[in-house]
Design a protein around this motif. Sequence first.
Motif, PDB file in Angstrom:
ATOM      1  N   ARG A   1       0.795  -1.218   0.000  1.00 45.66           N
ATOM      2  CA  ARG A   1       0.000   0.000   0.000  1.00 45.66           C
ATOM      3  C   ARG A   1       0.837   1.283   0.000  1.00 45.66           C
ATOM      4  O   ARG A   1       0.501   2.254  -0.680  1.00 45.66           O
ATOM      5  CB  ARG A   1      -0.940   0.004   1.217  1.00 45.66           C
ATOM      6  N   THR A   2       1.904   1.290   0.755  1.00 40.92           N
ATOM      7  CA  THR A   2       2.692   2.511   0.892  1.00 40.92           C
ATOM      8  C   THR A   2       4.017   2.399   0.140  1.00 40.92           C
ATOM      9  O   THR A   2       4.457   1.299  -0.238  1.00 40.92           O
ATOM     10  CB  THR A   2       2.997   2.801   2.369  1.00 40.92           C
ATOM     11  N   ARG A   3       4.671   3.533  -0.047  1.00 37.54           N
ATOM     12  CA  ARG A   3       5.986   3.532  -0.682  1.00 37.54           C
ATOM     13  C   ARG A   3       6.989   2.767   0.188  1.00 37.54           C
ATOM     14  O   ARG A   3       7.861   2.068  -0.324  1.00 37.54           O
ATOM     15  CB  ARG A   3       6.456   4.963  -0.910  1.00 37.54           C
ATOM     16  N   GLN A   4       6.848   2.896   1.507  1.00 36.46           N
ATOM     17  CA  GLN A   4       7.732   2.173   2.408  1.00 36.46           C
ATOM     18  C   GLN A   4       7.568   0.667   2.239  1.00 36.46           C
ATOM     19  O   GLN A   4       8.548  -0.079   2.213  1.00 36.46           O
ATOM     20  CB  GLN A   4       7.442   2.568   3.856  1.00 36.46           C
ATOM     21  N   ALA A   5       6.331   0.218   2.131  1.00 39.27           N
ATOM     22  CA  ALA A   5       6.078  -1.212   1.936  1.00 39.27           C
ATOM     23  C   ALA A   5       6.672  -1.688   0.621  1.00 39.27           C
ATOM     24  O   ALA A   5       7.227  -2.798   0.531  1.00 39.27           O
ATOM     25  CB  ALA A   5       4.578  -1.489   1.974  1.00 39.27           C
ATOM     26  N   LEU A   6       6.576  -0.853  -0.423  1.00 40.97           N
ATOM     27  CA  LEU A   6       7.136  -1.204  -1.727  1.00 40.97           C
ATOM     28  C   LEU A   6       8.653  -1.312  -1.646  1.00 40.97           C
ATOM     29  O   LEU A   6       9.255  -2.277  -2.136  1.00 40.97           O
ATOM     30  CB  LEU A   6       6.720  -0.154  -2.762  1.00 40.97           C
ATOM     31  N   LEU A   7       9.290  -0.327  -1.019  1.00 38.71           N
ATOM     32  CA  LEU A   7      10.743  -0.352  -0.880  1.00 38.71           C
ATOM     33  C   LEU A   7      11.217  -1.549  -0.054  1.00 38.71           C
ATOM     34  O   LEU A   7      12.209  -2.197  -0.385  1.00 38.71           O
ATOM     35  CB  LEU A   7      11.231   0.944  -0.235  1.00 38.71           C
TER      36      LEU A   7
END
Length: 204
Positions: free
Chosen positions: A61-67
Amino acid sequence: MRRDGDQRQGEARGEGRADRRTVLADAAIGVLADAGVRGLTHRAVDAAAGLPVGTTSAYLRTRQALLTALVRRLVELDQGELQMMGERATVRSADELIQSLGELTRRRLTGEGRRRSLARYACAVESVRDPELREILVPRENAARAAVRTFLSGRGVPDPDGRTTALLACIDGLVFDRLVGGGEVRTDEIQGLVAAALRGAGGA
């Protein structure tokens, strides 16, 4: 054969979710390598994976989760490669160590290995401000690292653990330099690093 309805029910229970996350993480590595940190968006990953818009944000969901997913997958791929190389390598002499390190640099500077290297260094910069990413990127034990340490220890060098870390860090630095500046890592450069790692071997 599983019917479509059964498949949808399986996905609702979470079956296949891990595989979809892997597909997205692999696509994210490619996006980061090709477009840099600014180009790493959920939509760009959707496109790279060939999936409908919104798929990546549904799973990560978030950019942090993607990274985080990207970095975990990157480490998994790197560890798998190093484990394979260490298991098949024979390091009984300095020449064999130089040859193995040369193979590693070639893998890191060509093809998919080059794209992973580009993504890895971009993530390393991001990790300066992100303790979670930094922790994931900490060098881990694998068969290749163990093979280098065992060889240096067998030659009687002082502090084989420290010298292994230093040698591999220097190899990593050469790869980074050639990614930025172009060219290959030369054999004589690796020879110099191995000679430095062996300095004082056998009490000399």
